[in-house]
Design a protein around this motif. Sequence first.
Motif, PDB file in Angstrom:
ATOM      1  N   LEU A   1       1.143   4.389  11.552  1.00  0.00           N
ATOM      2  CA  LEU A   1       1.129   3.791  10.222  1.00  0.00           C
ATOM      3  C   LEU A   1       0.814   4.838   9.155  1.00  0.00           C
ATOM      4  N   MET A   2      -0.062   5.782   9.484  1.00  0.00           N
ATOM      5  CA  MET A   2      -0.445   6.824   8.530  1.00  0.00           C
ATOM      6  C   MET A   2       0.734   7.713   8.146  1.00  0.00           C
ATOM      7  N   GLU A   3       1.761   7.745   8.961  1.00  0.00           N
ATOM      8  CA  GLU A   3       2.938   8.569   8.683  1.00  0.00           C
ATOM      9  C   GLU A   3       3.897   7.902   7.696  1.00  0.00           C
ATOM     10  N   THR A   4       3.629   6.632   7.390  1.00  0.00           N
ATOM     11  CA  THR A   4       4.482   5.893   6.463  1.00  0.00           C
ATOM     12  C   THR A   4       3.884   5.907   5.065  1.00  0.00           C
ATOM     13  N   LYS A   5       4.665   5.448   4.109  1.00  0.00           N
ATOM     14  CA  LYS A   5       4.190   5.373   2.730  1.00  0.00           C
ATOM     15  C   LYS A   5       2.988   4.450   2.611  1.00  0.00           C
ATOM     16  N   ASN A   6       2.995   3.356   3.346  1.00  0.00           N
ATOM     17  CA  ASN A   6       1.897   2.390   3.271  1.00  0.00           C
ATOM     18  C   ASN A   6       0.603   2.912   3.894  1.00  0.00           C
ATOM     19  N   GLY A   7       0.715   3.979   4.677  1.00  0.00           N
ATOM     20  CA  GLY A   7      -0.477   4.502   5.340  1.00  0.00           C
ATOM     21  C   GLY A   7      -1.008   5.772   4.726  1.00  0.00           C
ATOM     22  N   CYS A   8      -0.528   6.135   3.543  1.00  0.00           N
ATOM     23  CA  CYS A   8      -0.889   7.426   2.960  1.00  0.00           C
ATOM     24  C   CYS A   8      -2.352   7.506   2.536  1.00  0.00           C
ATOM     25  N   ASN A   9      -3.014   6.380   2.337  1.00  0.00           N
ATOM     26  CA  ASN A   9      -4.417   6.423   1.905  1.00  0.00           C
ATOM     27  C   ASN A   9      -5.366   5.997   3.020  1.00  0.00           C
ATOM     28  N   ILE A  10      -4.955   6.161   4.267  1.00  0.00           N
ATOM     29  CA  ILE A  10      -5.789   5.801   5.409  1.00  0.00           C
ATOM     30  C   ILE A  10      -6.427   7.051   5.997  1.00  0.00           C
ATOM     31  N   ARG A  11      -7.707   6.973   6.291  1.00  0.00           N
ATOM     32  CA  ARG A  11      -8.415   8.026   7.023  1.00  0.00           C
ATOM     33  C   ARG A  11      -8.868   7.426   8.356  1.00  0.00           C
ATOM     34  N   LEU A  12      -8.566   8.085   9.436  1.00  0.00           N
ATOM     35  CA  LEU A  12      -8.883   7.568  10.764  1.00  0.00           C
ATOM     36  C   LEU A  12     -10.012   8.371  11.406  1.00  0.00           C
ATOM     37  N   VAL A  13     -10.993   7.645  11.933  1.00  0.00           N
ATOM     38  CA  VAL A  13     -12.081   8.246  12.707  1.00  0.00           C
ATOM     39  C   VAL A  13     -12.012   7.656  14.113  1.00  0.00           C
ATOM     40  N   VAL A  14     -11.973   8.513  15.118  1.00  0.00           N
ATOM     41  CA  VAL A  14     -11.906   8.068  16.507  1.00  0.00           C
ATOM     42  C   VAL A  14     -13.233   8.392  17.173  1.00  0.00           C
TER      43      VAL A  14
ATOM     44  N   ILE B   1      -2.120 -12.482  14.130  1.00  0.00           N
ATOM     45  CA  ILE B   1      -2.412 -13.761  13.493  1.00  0.00           C
ATOM     46  C   ILE B   1      -1.222 -14.076  12.589  1.00  0.00           C
ATOM     47  N   ASN B   2      -0.519 -15.143  12.886  1.00  0.00           N
ATOM     48  CA  ASN B   2       0.698 -15.477  12.132  1.00  0.00           C
ATOM     49  C   ASN B   2       1.695 -14.315  12.109  1.00  0.00           C
ATOM     50  N   GLY B   3       1.825 -13.626  13.250  1.00  0.00           N
ATOM     51  CA  GLY B   3       2.814 -12.580  13.385  1.00  0.00           C
ATOM     52  C   GLY B   3       2.423 -11.227  12.839  1.00  0.00           C
ATOM     53  N   GLU B   4       1.188 -11.076  12.361  1.00  0.00           N
ATOM     54  CA  GLU B   4       0.731  -9.814  11.773  1.00  0.00           C
ATOM     55  C   GLU B   4      -0.540  -9.377  12.493  1.00  0.00           C
ATOM     56  N   THR B   5      -0.584  -8.111  12.929  1.00  0.00           N
ATOM     57  CA  THR B   5      -1.795  -7.656  13.610  1.00  0.00           C
ATOM     58  C   THR B   5      -2.990  -7.738  12.660  1.00  0.00           C
ATOM     59  N   MET B   6      -4.165  -7.960  13.228  1.00  0.00           N
ATOM     60  CA  MET B   6      -5.357  -8.114  12.391  1.00  0.00           C
ATOM     61  C   MET B   6      -5.652  -6.850  11.588  1.00  0.00           C
ATOM     62  N   ILE B   7      -5.415  -5.684  12.193  1.00  0.00           N
ATOM     63  CA  ILE B   7      -5.703  -4.457  11.452  1.00  0.00           C
ATOM     64  C   ILE B   7      -4.693  -4.235  10.332  1.00  0.00           C
ATOM     65  N   ASP B   8      -3.413  -4.565  10.579  1.00  0.00           N
ATOM     66  CA  ASP B   8      -2.401  -4.436   9.521  1.00  0.00           C
ATOM     67  C   ASP B   8      -2.680  -5.407   8.380  1.00  0.00           C
ATOM     68  N   ARG B   9      -3.159  -6.580   8.729  1.00  0.00           N
ATOM     69  CA  ARG B   9      -3.460  -7.587   7.707  1.00  0.00           C
ATOM     70  C   ARG B   9      -4.551  -7.086   6.762  1.00  0.00           C
ATOM     71  N   LEU B  10      -5.613  -6.531   7.322  1.00  0.00           N
ATOM     72  CA  LEU B  10      -6.697  -6.029   6.478  1.00  0.00           C
ATOM     73  C   LEU B  10      -6.221  -4.865   5.619  1.00  0.00           C
ATOM     74  N   ILE B  11      -5.466  -3.961   6.203  1.00  0.00           N
ATOM     75  CA  ILE B  11      -4.952  -2.825   5.433  1.00  0.00           C
ATOM     76  C   ILE B  11      -4.117  -3.318   4.253  1.00  0.00           C
ATOM     77  N   ARG B  12      -3.241  -4.263   4.511  1.00  0.00           N
ATOM     78  CA  ARG B  12      -2.390  -4.806   3.443  1.00  0.00           C
ATOM     79  C   ARG B  12      -3.232  -5.443   2.338  1.00  0.00           C
ATOM     80  N   ILE B  13      -4.214  -6.234   2.722  1.00  0.00           N
ATOM     81  CA  ILE B  13      -5.055  -6.898   1.727  1.00  0.00           C
ATOM     82  C   ILE B  13      -5.862  -5.881   0.924  1.00  0.00           C
TER      83      ILE B  13
END
Length: 234
Positions: free
Chosen positions: A67-80, A28-40
């Motif tokens: 993304l979790m390997e980057t500084k911006n992804g350090c507080n993400i927990r992923l469940v698959v 959406i406007n050049g940003e993935t929906m999941i990245d947008r929510l994470i940023r917000i």
Amino acid sequence: MKYAIIAAGEGSRLAQEGISLPKPLVKINGETMIDRLIRIFQSNKAEEIIIIVNALNLITEQHVRKLMETKNGCNIRLVVKSTPSSMHSFSEIAPYLTGENLCLTTVDTIFHEEEFEEYIQAFESSSCDGMMAVTDFIDDESPLYVEVDNQMIITDFVDVKGPNSRFISGGIYALTDRCLKTLDRCMKEGQSRMRNFQRGLIADKCHLIARPFSKILDVDHAGDIQKAEGFLNS
């Protein structure tokens, strides 16, 4: 405060309409929906962001792990995990949400960032059990109407519009962890839809407040992408 993103759907309607990317990676406007929510969420003081993705959706899983390997992804927990419904997805990540206030939404929920920031601030300064984002803009195939009193306290969630239900649920839920007890009860009773969880909160006498947004959109169809971009750019 913890945040959670349900991104475990199959996105079958988008695929049928020619969108090859998994829904979370639609831009959406050049940003993935999941990245947008994470940023917000990160800009609203996220202690942790829990994301659940479909086990069959390897591309989305790889995107989040990278993304979790980057500084911006350090507080993400992923469940698959593949789940049959959003409420089942919520239940899968609930163990990571206990003991904290939380905000949950699905990956395709589109809203103005300024309104979301005001919403989170209002919830954190309130004493309610839950604050539900609502809107009087109706562009949903099966809206859940929200009945409120004159103080914006939610009295019911209904499938058919009534005299006290000019708003619909926007699919953004700010909750105390007390509400997780209702989720557990609903799951044990075999409930499978988020609207039944919301009705369960009323049945359990939780104090819920409706917080109006100008618009909240879901991206379910290919045409919704352009609608979402137009809304955010307006």
